[in-house]
Design a protein around this motif. Structure first.
Motif, mmCIF file in Angstrom:
data_model
loop_
_atom_site.group_PDB
_atom_site.id
_atom_site.type_symbol
_atom_site.label_atom_id
_atom_site.label_comp_id
_atom_site.label_asym_id
_atom_site.label_seq_id
_atom_site.Cartn_x
_atom_site.Cartn_y
_atom_site.Cartn_z
ATOM 1 N N ILE A 88 32.018 33.928 31.894
ATOM 2 C CA ILE A 88 31.510 32.857 31.178
ATOM 3 C C ILE A 88 32.809 32.415 30.216
ATOM 4 O O ILE A 88 33.561 33.299 30.060
ATOM 5 N N SER A 89 32.923 31.167 29.963
ATOM 6 C CA SER A 89 34.007 30.505 29.206
ATOM 7 C C SER A 89 34.015 31.232 27.995
ATOM 8 O O SER A 89 33.199 31.424 27.210
ATOM 9 N N GLY A 90 35.313 31.772 27.606
ATOM 10 C CA GLY A 90 35.671 32.552 26.709
ATOM 11 C C GLY A 90 35.271 34.212 26.524
ATOM 12 O O GLY A 90 35.521 34.698 25.689
ATOM 13 N N GLY A 91 34.649 34.528 27.747
ATOM 14 C CA GLY A 91 34.162 35.818 27.806
ATOM 15 C C GLY A 91 34.787 36.799 28.517
ATOM 16 O O GLY A 91 34.581 37.980 28.968
ATOM 17 N N GLY A 92 36.183 36.440 29.125
ATOM 18 C CA GLY A 92 36.867 37.207 30.194
ATOM 19 C C GLY A 92 36.114 37.163 31.521
ATOM 20 O O GLY A 92 35.137 36.770 31.703
ATOM 21 N N ALA A 93 36.866 37.759 32.413
ATOM 22 C CA ALA A 93 36.506 38.053 33.982
ATOM 23 C C ALA A 93 35.957 39.425 34.337
ATOM 24 O O ALA A 93 36.626 40.222 33.560
ATOM 25 N N TRP A 94 34.890 39.614 34.973
ATOM 26 C CA TRP A 94 34.485 41.133 35.141
ATOM 27 C C TRP A 94 34.220 41.358 36.851
ATOM 28 O O TRP A 94 33.911 40.243 37.548
ATOM 29 N N CYS A 95 34.231 42.465 37.001
ATOM 30 C CA CYS A 95 33.647 42.887 38.500
ATOM 31 C C CYS A 95 32.645 44.118 38.257
ATOM 32 O O CYS A 95 33.546 45.118 37.898
ATOM 33 N N ASN A 96 31.440 43.788 38.561
ATOM 34 C CA ASN A 96 30.744 45.252 38.424
ATOM 35 C C ASN A 96 30.814 45.900 37.156
ATOM 36 O O ASN A 96 31.053 47.189 37.110
ATOM 37 N N ASP A 97 30.672 45.211 36.043
ATOM 38 C CA ASP A 97 30.713 45.713 34.743
ATOM 39 C C ASP A 97 32.194 46.328 34.203
ATOM 40 O O ASP A 97 32.312 46.692 33.012
ATOM 41 N N LYS A 98 33.332 46.009 35.109
ATOM 42 C CA LYS A 98 34.551 46.317 34.560
ATOM 43 C C LYS A 98 35.324 45.056 34.482
ATOM 44 O O LYS A 98 35.622 44.306 35.309
ATOM 45 N N ILE B 222 38.395 42.427 34.470
ATOM 46 C CA ILE B 222 39.655 42.398 35.534
ATOM 47 C C ILE B 222 40.435 41.481 34.973
ATOM 48 O O ILE B 222 40.165 40.624 34.008
ATOM 49 N N PHE B 223 41.852 41.484 35.374
ATOM 50 C CA PHE B 223 42.891 40.823 34.867
ATOM 51 C C PHE B 223 43.804 40.443 36.190
ATOM 52 O O PHE B 223 43.877 41.139 36.960
ATOM 53 N N VAL B 224 44.511 39.231 35.985
ATOM 54 C CA VAL B 224 45.411 39.079 36.821
ATOM 55 C C VAL B 224 46.831 39.902 36.857
ATOM 56 O O VAL B 224 46.847 40.596 35.683
ATOM 57 N N THR B 225 47.627 40.022 37.720
ATOM 58 C CA THR B 225 48.875 40.741 37.855
ATOM 59 C C THR B 225 49.788 40.298 36.736
ATOM 60 O O THR B 225 49.784 39.148 36.271
ATOM 61 N N ARG B 226 50.783 41.081 36.279
ATOM 62 C CA ARG B 226 51.864 40.920 35.430
ATOM 63 C C ARG B 226 53.242 40.798 36.359
ATOM 64 O O ARG B 226 54.209 40.669 35.763
ATOM 65 N N ASN B 227 53.155 40.582 37.242
ATOM 66 C CA ASN B 227 54.247 40.673 38.289
ATOM 67 C C ASN B 227 54.827 39.163 38.232
ATOM 68 O O ASN B 227 54.197 38.228 38.688
ATOM 69 N N ASP B 228 56.362 38.911 38.049
ATOM 70 C CA ASP B 228 56.896 37.754 37.906
ATOM 71 C C ASP B 228 57.879 37.718 38.940
ATOM 72 O O ASP B 228 58.710 36.915 39.042
ATOM 73 N N ALA C 59 38.648 35.241 43.417
ATOM 74 C CA ALA C 59 38.180 36.195 42.931
ATOM 75 C C ALA C 59 39.057 37.592 42.887
ATOM 76 O O ALA C 59 39.441 38.247 41.854
ATOM 77 N N TYR C 60 39.578 37.571 43.983
ATOM 78 C CA TYR C 60 40.843 38.625 44.114
ATOM 79 C C TYR C 60 42.058 38.386 43.434
ATOM 80 O O TYR C 60 42.455 39.508 43.076
ATOM 81 N N LEU C 61 42.314 37.248 43.222
ATOM 82 C CA LEU C 61 43.420 36.835 42.574
ATOM 83 C C LEU C 61 43.102 37.255 41.073
ATOM 84 O O LEU C 61 44.053 37.959 40.372
ATOM 85 N N ALA C 62 41.731 37.108 40.564
ATOM 86 C CA ALA C 62 41.456 37.374 38.983
ATOM 87 C C ALA C 62 41.218 38.765 38.956
ATOM 88 O O ALA C 62 41.595 39.280 37.930
ATOM 89 N N ALA C 63 41.144 39.552 39.994
ATOM 90 C CA ALA C 63 41.061 41.032 39.975
ATOM 91 C C ALA C 63 42.439 41.807 40.318
ATOM 92 O O ALA C 63 42.572 42.925 40.209
ATOM 93 N N GLY C 64 43.320 40.682 40.434
ATOM 94 C CA GLY C 64 44.719 41.660 40.386
ATOM 95 C C GLY C 64 45.030 41.933 41.836
ATOM 96 O O GLY C 64 46.165 42.780 41.921
ATOM 97 N N ARG C 65 44.329 41.537 42.795
ATOM 98 C CA ARG C 65 44.827 41.911 44.178
ATOM 99 C C ARG C 65 45.507 41.001 45.004
ATOM 100 O O ARG C 65 46.280 41.452 45.787
ATOM 101 N N GLY D 151 43.168 35.460 32.824
ATOM 102 C CA GLY D 151 44.428 35.172 32.265
ATOM 103 C C GLY D 151 45.640 34.393 33.432
ATOM 104 O O GLY D 151 46.740 34.447 33.275
ATOM 105 N N GLY D 152 44.895 33.846 34.422
ATOM 106 C CA GLY D 152 45.861 33.397 35.427
ATOM 107 C C GLY D 152 45.801 31.593 35.036
ATOM 108 O O GLY D 152 45.283 31.275 34.068
#
Length: 257
Positions: A127-137, A139-145, A192-198, A223-224
């Motif tokens: 939800i807007s402002g609530g972060g992103a989640w998968c199955n109650d965990k 998730i964040f994008v990668t930190r790879n530059d 969704a996979y991008l959001a989960a860092g995959r 964070g993407g």
């Protein structure tokens, strides 16, 4: 409207509708073609009808923009944006990369997104402002530059016959610059996979609002960044192209586009 209170109800409705996909998984497909390679099954129709019934009970004042039954409907102040099965061709061939995508549009922006992959038992949501989640965990994008260490996802539009040269030229550039490219066949799942860092980035042209609504919010909340191929152009549900990344790679990816 309390989105935090609404989310569990909507998430449950989407997961329950996903049972129709599971039930149909080993049964014969009844297929109709909307275009040369654009198909719809009776399960697409059944899931969409089921979802609309469930969501209408949760939020009766909302309208629907849905791929199979209301694809030309306008975006009103409160609208559900639905893809009952993203990855219908995968579903047809029993490739488990299929999902249902549901976004809630309110007053000019997406405020809730759910992407449920029933065969793999994964539900992504935000939800807007609530972060992103998968199955109650969370998730964040990668930190790879580093682009050469990046795994990039893409998709091919239904206009592949007409646009093959443009698409393969862009694909060639990304292949040379990155660690590798994947094509899942379901844009909502790519996001969704991008959001989960995959994945580190995803690009595709010719997508529809129901392909991108939920995933757009997921990526932002993880964070993407999402734009058109030209990173200076903000993305909208009716954009002709989509570039999503972990933010750090966005300028490099835009240059390749």
């Amino acid at each position: 409207m309390d989105l935090q209170e609404l989310l569990p109800q909507v998430r449950a409705a989407v997961i329950e509708s996903g049972e129709l996909i599971k039930d149909a998984w080993d049964k014969p497909r009844n297929v109709r073609y909307k275009g040369r390679i654009d198909l719809v099954t009776e399960t697409d129709i059944a899931v969409e009808h089921d979802l609309k019934d469930r969501l209408a009970k949760i939020l009766p004042e909302a309208s629907f923009l849905a791929e199979e039954s209301a694809s030309d409907a306008p975006l009103n102040d409160l609208t559900w944006v639905i893809d009952p099965i993203d990855g219908t061709t995968n579903f047809m061939h029993q490739v488990p990369l299929v999902c249902t995508s549901v976004g809630l549009w309110r007053n000019g922006r997406i405020v809730m997104g759910i992407i449920n992959a029933p065969i793999m038992n994964e539900c992504f949501y935000a939800i807007s402002g609530g972060g992103a989640w998968c199955n109650d965990k969370q998730i964040f994008v990668t930190r790879n530059d580093q682009l050469e260490q990046s795994l990039i996802a893409t998709g091919f539009p239904y206009t592949i016959t007409e646009d093959a040269d443009e698409i393969t030229d862009r694909l060639r550039r990304v292949l040379k610059a990155s660690q590798g490219v994947r094509r899942l066949g379901a844009a909502a799942l790519d996001l969704a996979y991008l959001a989960a860092g995959r994945f580190d980035a995803f690009y595709e042209k010719g997508l529809k609002p129901w392909d991108t609504a939920a995933g757009w919010l997921l990526v932002n909340e993880a964070g993407g960044k999402v734009s058109e191929y030209d990173a200076s152009v903000d993305f909208s549900l009716y954009s002709k192209s989509l570039l999503a990344s972990n933010t750090l790679l966005h300028a490099q990816m835009s240059a390749l586009m």
